[in-house]
Design a protein around this motif. Structure first.
Motif, PDB file in Angstrom:
ATOM      1  N   GLU A  16      73.331  61.210   7.609  1.00  0.00           N
ATOM      2  CA  GLU A  16      73.998  60.766   8.831  1.00  0.00           C
ATOM      3  C   GLU A  16      73.252  59.655   9.551  1.00  0.00           C
ATOM      4  O   GLU A  16      72.077  59.398   9.292  1.00  0.00           O
ATOM      5  N   VAL A  17      73.986  59.003  10.441  1.00  0.00           N
ATOM      6  CA  VAL A  17      73.399  58.052  11.396  1.00  0.00           C
ATOM      7  C   VAL A  17      73.518  58.709  12.752  1.00  0.00           C
ATOM      8  O   VAL A  17      74.561  59.297  13.070  1.00  0.00           O
ATOM      9  N   TYR A  18      72.447  58.690  13.548  1.00  0.00           N
ATOM     10  CA  TYR A  18      72.541  59.279  14.884  1.00  0.00           C
ATOM     11  C   TYR A  18      71.800  58.411  15.883  1.00  0.00           C
ATOM     12  O   TYR A  18      70.964  57.584  15.510  1.00  0.00           O
ATOM     13  N   ILE A  19      72.127  58.594  17.139  1.00  0.00           N
ATOM     14  CA  ILE A  19      71.347  57.914  18.173  1.00  0.00           C
ATOM     15  C   ILE A  19      70.800  58.935  19.145  1.00  0.00           C
ATOM     16  O   ILE A  19      71.441  59.927  19.481  1.00  0.00           O
ATOM     17  N   LYS A  20      69.578  58.678  19.515  1.00  0.00           N
ATOM     18  CA  LYS A  20      68.898  59.515  20.490  1.00  0.00           C
ATOM     19  C   LYS A  20      68.671  58.643  21.693  1.00  0.00           C
ATOM     20  O   LYS A  20      68.607  57.431  21.603  1.00  0.00           O
ATOM     21  N   PRO A  21      68.549  59.277  22.870  1.00  0.00           N
ATOM     22  CA  PRO A  21      68.465  58.461  24.068  1.00  0.00           C
ATOM     23  C   PRO A  21      67.228  57.565  24.109  1.00  0.00           C
ATOM     24  O   PRO A  21      66.123  58.031  23.874  1.00  0.00           O
ATOM     25  N   LEU A  22      67.482  56.318  24.351  1.00  0.00           N
ATOM     26  CA  LEU A  22      66.401  55.409  24.690  1.00  0.00           C
ATOM     27  C   LEU A  22      66.324  55.482  26.210  1.00  0.00           C
ATOM     28  O   LEU A  22      67.358  55.491  26.863  1.00  0.00           O
ATOM     29  N   TYR A  23      65.193  55.560  26.764  1.00  0.00           N
ATOM     30  CA  TYR A  23      65.035  55.544  28.221  1.00  0.00           C
ATOM     31  C   TYR A  23      65.892  56.607  28.908  1.00  0.00           C
ATOM     32  O   TYR A  23      66.499  56.354  29.940  1.00  0.00           O
ATOM     33  N   GLY A  24      66.016  57.817  28.318  1.00  0.00           N
ATOM     34  CA  GLY A  24      66.705  58.926  28.979  1.00  0.00           C
ATOM     35  C   GLY A  24      68.190  58.738  29.210  1.00  0.00           C
ATOM     36  O   GLY A  24      68.743  59.341  30.113  1.00  0.00           O
ATOM     37  N   GLU A  25      68.851  57.920  28.386  1.00  0.00           N
ATOM     38  CA  GLU A  25      70.308  57.790  28.501  1.00  0.00           C
ATOM     39  C   GLU A  25      70.993  59.097  28.100  1.00  0.00           C
ATOM     40  O   GLU A  25      70.499  59.810  27.244  1.00  0.00           O
ATOM     41  N   ASN A  26      72.125  59.373  28.678  1.00  0.00           N
ATOM     42  CA  ASN A  26      72.955  60.481  28.230  1.00  0.00           C
ATOM     43  C   ASN A  26      74.241  59.925  27.641  1.00  0.00           C
ATOM     44  O   ASN A  26      74.623  58.796  27.929  1.00  0.00           O
ATOM     45  N   TYR A  27      74.921  60.759  26.848  1.00  0.00           N
ATOM     46  CA  TYR A  27      76.141  60.303  26.178  1.00  0.00           C
ATOM     47  C   TYR A  27      77.333  61.173  26.565  1.00  0.00           C
ATOM     48  O   TYR A  27      77.209  62.386  26.737  1.00  0.00           O
ATOM     49  N   TYR A  28      78.486  60.539  26.671  1.00  0.00           N
ATOM     50  CA  TYR A  28      79.695  61.210  27.154  1.00  0.00           C
ATOM     51  C   TYR A  28      80.886  60.992  26.227  1.00  0.00           C
ATOM     52  O   TYR A  28      81.987  61.424  26.535  1.00  0.00           O
ATOM     53  N   GLY A  29      80.650  60.328  25.123  1.00  0.00           N
ATOM     54  CA  GLY A  29      81.744  60.118  24.195  1.00  0.00           C
ATOM     55  C   GLY A  29      81.224  59.528  22.898  1.00  0.00           C
ATOM     56  O   GLY A  29      80.160  58.899  22.859  1.00  0.00           O
ATOM     57  N   ILE A  30      81.976  59.777  21.828  1.00  0.00           N
ATOM     58  CA  ILE A  30      81.633  59.208  20.517  1.00  0.00           C
ATOM     59  C   ILE A  30      82.937  58.979  19.778  1.00  0.00           C
ATOM     60  O   ILE A  30      83.878  59.763  19.902  1.00  0.00           O
ATOM     61  N   SER A  31      82.993  57.883  19.028  1.00  0.00           N
ATOM     62  CA  SER A  31      84.200  57.639  18.250  1.00  0.00           C
ATOM     63  C   SER A  31      83.860  56.917  16.962  1.00  0.00           C
ATOM     64  O   SER A  31      82.751  56.398  16.783  1.00  0.00           O
ATOM     65  N   GLY A  32      84.822  56.901  16.059  1.00  0.00           N
ATOM     66  CA  GLY A  32      84.640  56.230  14.779  1.00  0.00           C
ATOM     67  C   GLY A  32      85.831  56.539  13.886  1.00  0.00           C
ATOM     68  O   GLY A  32      86.585  57.476  14.157  1.00  0.00           O
ATOM     69  N   THR A  33      85.996  55.724  12.861  1.00  0.00           N
ATOM     70  CA  THR A  33      87.089  55.923  11.915  1.00  0.00           C
ATOM     71  C   THR A  33      86.484  56.153  10.537  1.00  0.00           C
ATOM     72  O   THR A  33      85.777  55.291  10.018  1.00  0.00           O
ATOM     73  N   THR A  34      86.731  57.322   9.974  1.00  0.00           N
ATOM     74  CA  THR A  34      86.128  57.657   8.678  1.00  0.00           C
ATOM     75  C   THR A  34      87.168  57.635   7.572  1.00  0.00           C
ATOM     76  O   THR A  34      88.323  58.016   7.794  1.00  0.00           O
ATOM     77  N   SER A  35      86.760  57.157   6.376  1.00  0.00           N
ATOM     78  CA  SER A  35      87.660  57.254   5.237  1.00  0.00           C
ATOM     79  C   SER A  35      87.749  58.731   4.839  1.00  0.00           C
ATOM     80  O   SER A  35      86.807  59.493   5.008  1.00  0.00           O
ATOM     81  N   VAL A  36      88.924  59.111   4.327  1.00  0.00           N
ATOM     82  CA  VAL A  36      89.196  60.522   4.036  1.00  0.00           C
ATOM     83  C   VAL A  36      89.289  60.720   2.525  1.00  0.00           C
ATOM     84  O   VAL A  36      90.021  59.992   1.848  1.00  0.00           O
ATOM     85  N   TYR A  37      88.527  61.670   2.011  1.00  0.00           N
ATOM     86  CA  TYR A  37      88.539  61.963   0.577  1.00  0.00           C
ATOM     87  C   TYR A  37      88.827  63.442   0.337  1.00  0.00           C
ATOM     88  O   TYR A  37      88.987  64.216   1.290  1.00  0.00           O
ATOM     89  N   ASN A  38      88.887  63.785  -0.939  1.00  0.00           N
ATOM     90  CA  ASN A  38      89.072  65.178  -1.307  1.00  0.00           C
ATOM     91  C   ASN A  38      88.020  65.567  -2.336  1.00  0.00           C
ATOM     92  O   ASN A  38      88.299  65.775  -3.511  1.00  0.00           O
ATOM     93  N   PRO A  39      86.738  65.638  -1.896  1.00  0.00           N
ATOM     94  CA  PRO A  39      85.682  66.009  -2.845  1.00  0.00           C
ATOM     95  C   PRO A  39      85.943  67.380  -3.439  1.00  0.00           C
ATOM     96  O   PRO A  39      86.413  68.289  -2.747  1.00  0.00           O
TER      97      PRO A  39
END
Ligand SMILES: *[C@@H]1O[C@H](CO)[C@@H](O)[C@H](O)[C@H]1NC(C)=O
Ligand SMILES: *[C@@H]1O[C@H](CO)[C@@H](O)[C@H](O)[C@H]1NC(C)=O
Length: 389
Positions: free
Chosen positions: A144-167
């Motif tokens: 995965e890719v993740y972000i952690k707070p720089l300078y004590g930022e907080n997060y209130y939303g996340i979005s993205g478009t992922t390709s869909v497979y059937n492993p």
């Protein structure tokens, strides 16, 4: 809380010896299941047998089982997110080679919402999964890719478009692509995860389903998939959480992708799930012990294997900068204020994590040309992955 604790109790009661009619559950479990099913399956206004082997009940929106949760006694139903505008439902970006992403749709009468009926078989499968965790070796992997707070930022939303497979997954395997918001450490982890997965144990077959999970204690006593426990409030009349996706991507060919987001509502502080531009429902803020804001958000894949080698992740291919090969997340973004726009993670703020490099990879590409934007790829073929199975 009893009904949430019940899954944990199951594990400790399996040693008692009364078996019910040849199946692998004890008498005590049989009664626990019946009680749990009564709590979560509310009287339907209408029932629909899907072609995927399960029933969807249309339940009075104000009478869904989430509202029986002890923490939601005084909860006020939110019909739609305050950030919602109809315009958002249109304009999903489709490339010429793309097929429109669709979830299986159900139409429920006005004032009611579709909720997958949970069966005793569902609970038995979930139970055997929990038992297996203890009795048999279980391996979980992430890339995965993740972000952690720089300078004590907080997060209130996340979005993205992922390709869909059937492993390909056997009954003892699962494979997912998801994004998440998280706060807390150890058993205090509060988390919401949304994406697609193949998980025969949960779904009863090996198709690809859209799913969501939550917990307020690192899945020790709280949380579950979709509506298998009280928590998620379904609001959309056609798209239900836990619905199968109609088509999946073909390696090197047609891509089907799924836009997802988790956003905290500025006013109610509830966490809304949007899939394909449609607000499907939300997790009430009151469910959580520590999710007033998120301190970590991430995008990527995961696998689970119980006593067998790991299944494929994503398309089964390693990242190679070709978006028709490995599974991707494109146009990823996060909000650093409840009323904020989405920002793409700058390279210095984004971390990559993967725990089995011989099996799975992840690459963050930063900002790419339209229509990709800030994007990443993850996945791989699976296998032994250093697991001592
Ligand atoms: C709401 O659920 C209860 C049982 O949980 C049931 O007795 C009642 O009829 C339901 N009301 C409506 C309007 O569906
Ligand atoms: C949110 O992030 C953007 C981009 O890094 C930055 O310009 C802005 O100041 C941040 N806002 C808050 C409230 O931290």
């Amino acid at each position: 809380m009893r009904n949430m604790i019940f899954l944990v109790m199951l594990v400790s009661t399996t040693l008692s010896s009364h078996r019910v009619d040849g199946s692998d559950i004890t008498l005590k479990e049989h009664f626990e299941f019946e009680r749990h099913l009564k709590l979560i399956n509310k009287p339907p206004i209408k029932s629909i047998q899907t072609e995927f082997g399960y029933i969807v009940d249309c339940i009075d929106i104000k009478n869904q089982s989430a509202f029986d949760h002890p923490l939601l006694k005084n909860h006020k139903l939110q019909i739609r997110p305050s950030f919602y505008s109809k315009k958002k439902e249109i304009g999903v970006n489709i490339l010429p080679t793309k097929i429109r992403f669709e979830l299986d749709q159900i139409v429920c009468p006005k004032g009611s919402v579709p909720i997958r009926r949970t069966t005793k078989e569902d609970l038995i499968r979930t139970k055997s999964l929990l038992n297996n965790n203890i009795l048999v070796k279980r391996a979980a992997h992430k890339a995965e890719v993740y972000i952690k707070p720089l300078y004590g930022e907080n997060y209130y939303g996340i979005s993205g478009t992922t390709s869909v497979y059937n492993p390909k997954c056997s009954i003892a395997q699962a494979s997912a692509s998801n994004l998440y918001v998280r706060n807390g450490e150890g058993d205090a982890v509060n988390e919401i995860t949304v994406g697609w997965h193949v998980f025969p144990h949960i779904n009863g077959n090996d198709r690809t389903f859209a799913y969501a999970t939550w917990t307020s204690d690192n899945y020790v006593k709280t949380g579950c998939y979709n509506t298998q426990c009280q928590g998620f409030v379904q609001t959309h009349r056609q798209y239900h959480i836990g619905a199968p996706v109609q088509k999946t991507s073909v390696y090197g060919g047609e891509m089907v992708d799924m836009p997802i987001s988790i956003d905290q509502d500025e006013k109610s502080k509830n966490w809304w799930i949007t899939i394909n531009g449609k607000p499907v429902g939300y997790y009430p803020q009151a469910l959580f012990s520590n999710l007033k804001e998120a301190v970590q958000v991430g995008w990527g894949g995961g696998t689970i294997a119980i006593g067998v080698p790991s299944p494929q992740m994503g398309s089964g291919s390693f990242p190679d900068e070709n978006f028709e090969h490995a599974c991707y997340f494109k146009n990823i973004g996060y909000k650093n204020g409840t009323n904020s726009q989405y920002y793409g993670p700058e390279h210095y703020a984004a971390e990559t994590y993967h725990d089995a490099p011989e099996c799975f990879g992840v690459e963050y590409y930063d900002k790419q040309k339209s229509p990709f934007g800030y994007s990443l790829q993850f996945g791989g073929p699976g296998g032994q992955c250093g697991d001592n199975i």
